[in-house]
Structures are given as C-alpha cells and as structure tokens.
Motif scaffolding. Structure first.
Motif, mmCIF file in Angstrom:
data_model
loop_
_atom_site.group_PDB
_atom_site.id
_atom_site.type_symbol
_atom_site.label_atom_id
_atom_site.label_comp_id
_atom_site.label_asym_id
_atom_site.label_seq_id
_atom_site.Cartn_x
_atom_site.Cartn_y
_atom_site.Cartn_z
ATOM 1 N N PHE A 128 19.580 83.152 7.729
ATOM 2 C CA PHE A 128 20.335 82.009 7.225
ATOM 3 C C PHE A 128 21.834 82.278 7.245
ATOM 4 C CE2 PHE A 128 21.883 78.932 4.212
ATOM 5 C CZ PHE A 128 21.079 77.828 4.445
ATOM 6 N N SER A 129 22.220 83.491 6.902
ATOM 7 C CA SER A 129 23.648 83.817 6.897
ATOM 8 C C SER A 129 24.223 83.800 8.305
ATOM 9 C CB SER A 129 23.854 85.193 6.260
ATOM 10 O OG SER A 129 23.386 85.212 4.918
ATOM 11 N N ILE A 130 23.466 84.321 9.269
ATOM 12 C CA ILE A 130 23.941 84.341 10.651
ATOM 13 C C ILE A 130 24.127 82.924 11.174
ATOM 14 C CG2 ILE A 130 23.306 84.960 13.019
ATOM 15 C CD1 ILE A 130 21.946 87.442 11.858
ATOM 16 N N VAL A 131 23.115 82.072 10.923
ATOM 17 C CA VAL A 131 23.218 80.691 11.394
ATOM 18 C C VAL A 131 24.362 79.965 10.687
ATOM 19 C CG1 VAL A 131 22.009 78.482 11.503
ATOM 20 C CG2 VAL A 131 20.793 80.589 12.039
ATOM 21 N N GLY A 132 24.625 80.352 9.449
ATOM 22 C CA GLY A 132 25.674 79.691 8.697
ATOM 23 C C GLY A 132 27.060 79.872 9.275
ATOM 24 N N ILE A 133 27.280 80.922 10.050
ATOM 25 C CA ILE A 133 28.604 81.137 10.624
ATOM 26 C C ILE A 133 28.729 80.552 12.022
ATOM 27 C CG2 ILE A 133 28.941 83.238 9.270
ATOM 28 C CD1 ILE A 133 28.383 84.857 11.765
ATOM 29 N N PHE A 134 27.661 79.902 12.511
ATOM 30 C CA PHE A 134 27.734 79.280 13.835
ATOM 31 C C PHE A 134 28.883 78.290 13.953
ATOM 32 C CE2 PHE A 134 23.330 79.903 15.959
ATOM 33 C CZ PHE A 134 23.470 81.263 15.800
ATOM 34 N N PRO A 135 29.063 77.371 12.983
ATOM 35 C CA PRO A 135 30.190 76.420 13.121
ATOM 36 C C PRO A 135 31.528 77.124 13.252
ATOM 37 C CG PRO A 135 28.666 75.692 11.422
ATOM 38 C CD PRO A 135 28.241 77.083 11.801
ATOM 39 N N PHE A 136 31.709 78.206 12.511
ATOM 40 C CA PHE A 136 32.980 78.926 12.609
ATOM 41 C C PHE A 136 33.147 79.540 14.000
ATOM 42 C CE2 PHE A 136 35.101 83.097 12.318
ATOM 43 C CZ PHE A 136 36.379 82.664 11.982
ATOM 44 N N THR A 138 22.112 65.097 13.424
ATOM 45 C CA THR A 138 22.426 65.159 12.004
ATOM 46 C C THR A 138 21.187 65.175 11.128
ATOM 47 O OG1 THR A 138 24.472 63.967 12.459
ATOM 48 C CG2 THR A 138 23.741 64.079 10.168
ATOM 49 N N GLN A 139 20.256 64.254 11.365
ATOM 50 C CA GLN A 139 19.090 64.160 10.504
ATOM 51 C C GLN A 139 18.223 65.421 10.607
ATOM 52 O OE1 GLN A 139 20.173 61.687 12.452
ATOM 53 N NE2 GLN A 139 20.857 60.263 10.867
ATOM 54 N N ALA A 140 18.010 65.891 11.846
ATOM 55 C CA ALA A 140 17.181 67.087 12.023
ATOM 56 C C ALA A 140 17.842 68.309 11.415
ATOM 57 C CB ALA A 140 16.923 67.306 13.522
ATOM 58 N N GLU A 141 19.156 68.428 11.591
ATOM 59 C CA GLU A 141 19.858 69.574 11.011
ATOM 60 C C GLU A 141 19.775 69.546 9.497
ATOM 61 O OE1 GLU A 141 23.313 70.347 14.386
ATOM 62 O OE2 GLU A 141 23.738 69.126 12.623
ATOM 63 N N GLY A 142 19.925 68.366 8.903
ATOM 64 C CA GLY A 142 19.836 68.268 7.455
ATOM 65 C C GLY A 142 18.451 68.620 6.950
ATOM 66 N N ALA A 143 17.425 68.133 7.652
ATOM 67 C CA ALA A 143 16.058 68.427 7.229
ATOM 68 C C ALA A 143 15.753 69.915 7.328
ATOM 69 C CB ALA A 143 15.072 67.622 8.083
ATOM 70 N N LEU A 144 16.142 70.537 8.429
ATOM 71 C CA LEU A 144 15.869 71.965 8.605
ATOM 72 C C LEU A 144 16.683 72.806 7.629
ATOM 73 C CD1 LEU A 144 15.697 72.100 12.495
ATOM 74 C CD2 LEU A 144 13.814 72.364 10.888
ATOM 75 N N LEU A 145 17.910 72.394 7.369
ATOM 76 C CA LEU A 145 18.711 73.117 6.373
ATOM 77 C C LEU A 145 18.048 73.046 5.004
ATOM 78 C CD1 LEU A 145 21.297 74.630 5.599
ATOM 79 C CD2 LEU A 145 22.397 72.408 5.250
ATOM 80 N N SER A 204 11.140 79.500 5.831
ATOM 81 C CA SER A 204 12.606 79.460 5.793
ATOM 82 C C SER A 204 13.207 80.057 7.064
ATOM 83 C CB SER A 204 13.110 80.211 4.558
ATOM 84 O OG SER A 204 14.514 80.288 4.562
ATOM 85 N N VAL A 205 12.643 81.188 7.503
ATOM 86 C CA VAL A 205 13.150 81.824 8.720
ATOM 87 C C VAL A 205 12.969 80.899 9.922
ATOM 88 C CG1 VAL A 205 12.792 83.718 10.329
ATOM 89 C CG2 VAL A 205 12.819 84.162 7.868
ATOM 90 N N LEU A 206 11.784 80.320 10.047
ATOM 91 C CA LEU A 206 11.516 79.445 11.197
ATOM 92 C C LEU A 206 12.406 78.205 11.160
ATOM 93 C CD1 LEU A 206 7.621 79.678 11.303
ATOM 94 C CD2 LEU A 206 9.281 80.850 12.767
ATOM 95 N N ALA A 207 12.575 77.620 9.959
ATOM 96 C CA ALA A 207 13.429 76.435 9.848
ATOM 97 C C ALA A 207 14.870 76.768 10.195
ATOM 98 C CB ALA A 207 13.344 75.872 8.427
ATOM 99 N N THR A 208 15.334 77.921 9.780
ATOM 100 C CA THR A 208 16.715 78.297 10.078
ATOM 101 C C THR A 208 16.905 78.558 11.567
ATOM 102 O OG1 THR A 208 16.810 79.319 7.891
ATOM 103 C CG2 THR A 208 18.584 79.833 9.413
ATOM 104 N N ILE A 209 15.914 79.181 12.181
ATOM 105 C CA ILE A 209 15.998 79.379 13.630
ATOM 106 C C ILE A 209 15.997 78.035 14.355
ATOM 107 C CG2 ILE A 209 14.760 80.296 15.629
ATOM 108 C CD1 ILE A 209 13.826 82.589 13.861
ATOM 109 N N GLY A 210 15.153 77.113 13.886
ATOM 110 C CA GLY A 210 15.159 75.772 14.469
ATOM 111 C C GLY A 210 16.499 75.091 14.298
ATOM 112 N N LEU A 211 17.115 75.281 13.140
ATOM 113 C CA LEU A 211 18.450 74.720 12.902
ATOM 114 C C LEU A 211 19.459 75.285 13.893
ATOM 115 C CD1 LEU A 211 20.581 73.212 11.217
ATOM 116 C CD2 LEU A 211 20.638 75.182 9.675
#
Length: 328
Positions: A143-151, A67-74, A50-57
């Motif tokens: 995951f929480s840190i990456v989640g605020i990237f769009p904002f 889009t496809q890669a972001e969805g898969a990693l999410l 999960s950590v590695l996938a989130t960092i990849g995201l």
C-alpha cells in the motif's frame, strides 16, 4: 504482582489441537475464541485481499486511471488492513484485565522469570502470529509503494500541464448542435440561445459553448473583439469561472447569464463580466465568424483557459471584475 502460573507455554499449557485455543494457566492471557485458527484465517484473508486490491489499484492507475474503480480498490485495500488489524486485536490477543500493583522498584529474579514466561505463553496462544505479522507487513508495504505512484508520475508527467488551456475548437471549426447538425447564421432568432460544440466533438464537456443571438447586428463586447460576433451572435464558454457549473440561464431582457449553482451573474454585452456572485473572472468568449457559406465557425480556439481556476492556470489573461460592481 506477577501471574500465578509458573510453567507457561511449556509444561503449564495444553493444546487440544486441530486449531482450538491453547490452554494457559493465567486466565488473563487466554484469547476469547475457542478456535483461533478460524480467526487467523480470516485475518490472513483480509490482509491478502488488501494486497490484491492495492495491486489492482496500481495496475489501473498505471493504465491511465478510472476514478470509480480506483476509489473502490482503495477502499477495499484500506478496509482489508483495518478489519484484519481489528479482528487480530479483538480475537487473537489476550483480553486481560492486566493490572500491576505498585511494588518496590528493584525487580526480583522471580518477577523477571514470570515476565518472560508471560511472553512465552502469549506466543503460543496465537500460533501463527509471525505469519500474520508478515502478511500485515506485506499489505502495508504494498500500500505504501502504490501510494507514492502519483508523486513518481508527477516527476515525469505533471498534470494537468497545459491540457486545460485548450478546447477542441480550431480555426474554421463549424459550430454544431449536440446531434452534429451545423448551425447556420439564420437558425437562431434574436433572443434565442443554443448550446454548440466544435464539429466532430459533440458532447465534449470542456468545449461546450453557449451561442446567444443577442442582436441582429455585430456587438463589440471588449476592445479587439470587433469581429467576434457576426449577425449579433455571442459565443461564451458554458463553464462558470467559479466552479465549472454550466452557465445556461439566459435572461434576454437584461442581457445576463446566471449560473444556477452559486448564482453568479454575468453581463454578456461587455465580455460576460461577473456582476454578482463568487465568479472571479469573465467567461471566455469564443471568436466566431461567418465566412460567407452561411455556417457559423470558430475563428480560433478560446484565447484563455475556460472554466474555474487551477494551480497552473495562466493568470495573465484574467480580467478581474470591478470593485464597484454594477450592471453593464
């Protein structure tokens, strides 16, 4: 009542070592697997993935996104946390059943000691609880840190901004087919239709335009558009103003365009005004010209955004359909 075992993790429990389950006197506190180390490793693997996938995201998002890669990693990131927590709860936690009979409110010293012993035994049954807890915390934190990237990005680079206000048409752009061949003034017969693009941007989804030979003489679809239809050609955006579907069905006899997705109908002789269906606006018309060399060219870009509405769209150019809809 309290459990019958009194020693707990210390004298009252034994361990076979090598990753096998730690024996406890209270059977309710036993975990349902014989080799908890394997489950611990599996849970740790889930959190690590999960950590590695989130960092990849985060990396893909920072590079512009896909889009496809972001969805898969999410999905992998969330699944890692979910599967890890589920496995932890199912295989590494005491299964019970836990039932406490009613008793007098005052707690005796014996009950307090038994309660503390139960906690101690639980800590020993899962030897790496602290490690797994830290790893779970790391997964949720990342995951929480990456989640605020769009904002964060929206603060300095709001999207879509005015990117949707324009197409690739420029003053003098030749109208070309999908293969890049330019369109001449006599290429299309009256009643014919052709999908065209600005030269150099063949296949551009936003710029795709429906070129209709509605007549052999110029047509004024709206006031101020007297010079927009050389040789009877009308050029309308191919994107429906409802949901962006391609408006590609032209009915010559009634001079109408039909969107196949939601059946919006537009009359082309009065600015592609919608007369039926959910489309809220006229389809933007591209001003075109023939400057004497035989090629059809754009006079300019569209004078209003093409496609459906969006939150930053300038609505000052919106032309609402009449309340009493009738064919034009």
């Amino acid at each position: 009542m309290s459990s019958g075992g009194a020693g707990g993790a210390g004298p009252g429990s034994t361990s076979s070592g090598g990753g096998t389950a730690t024996a406890v006197e209270d059977l309710r506190l036993e975990i349902p697997v014989q080799r908890p180390r394997r489950v611990e490793n599996f849970v740790a693997l889930c959190f690590a993935v999960s950590v590695l996938a989130t960092i990849g995201l985060a990396i893909i998002y920072s590079l512009g996104g896909q889009t496809q890669a972001e969805g898969a990693l999410l999905g992998v990131g969330l699944a890692g946390i979910g599967i890890g927590v589920a496995a932890w709860g199912k295989y590494l936690m005491p299964q019970g059943p836990f039932r406490e009979d009613r008793h007098e409110l005052p707690t005796t010293e014996e009950d307090k000691e038994a309660f503390g012993a139960a906690f101690s035994r639980g800590a020993v049954a899962v030897e790496r609880r602290g490690f797994l807890g830290k790893l779970l915390g790391a997964a949720i934190t990342v995951f929480s840190i990456v989640g605020i990237f769009p904002f964060i990005r929206s603060l300095y680079n709001p999207r879509p901004g005015n990117a949707l206000d324009f197409t690739q048409f420029r003053p003098g752009s030749r109208l070309v087919r999908i293969d890049g061949n330019p369109v001449m003034a006599d290429d299309v017969d009256v009643g014919g239709v052709l999908t065209v693009f600005p030269e150099g941007h063949e296949g551009d989804a936003v710029s795709q335009t429906l070129l209709i030979r509605a007549s052999s003489v110029p047509i004024t679809t709206l006031p101020g558009r007297e010079t927009w239809s050389p040789h009877g050609y009308l050029a309308y955006s191919k994107l429906c103003t409802h949901a962006g579907c391609p408006v590609s069905l032209y009915q010559q006899q009634v001079q109408q365009l039909l969107c196949p997705c939601h059946q919006s109908v537009f009359t082309i002789l009065n600015g592609a005004r919608p007369i039926f269906g959910p489309a809220p606006r006229l389809i933007p018309q591209l001003p075109i010209m023939d400057n004497g060399d035989g090629f059809l060219r754009a006079q300019s870009d569209y004078q209003e955004p093409v496609g459906p509405g969006y939150w930053e769209r300038n609505t000052s150019t919106t032309l609402n359909p009449p309340k009493n809809k009738a064919a034009g």
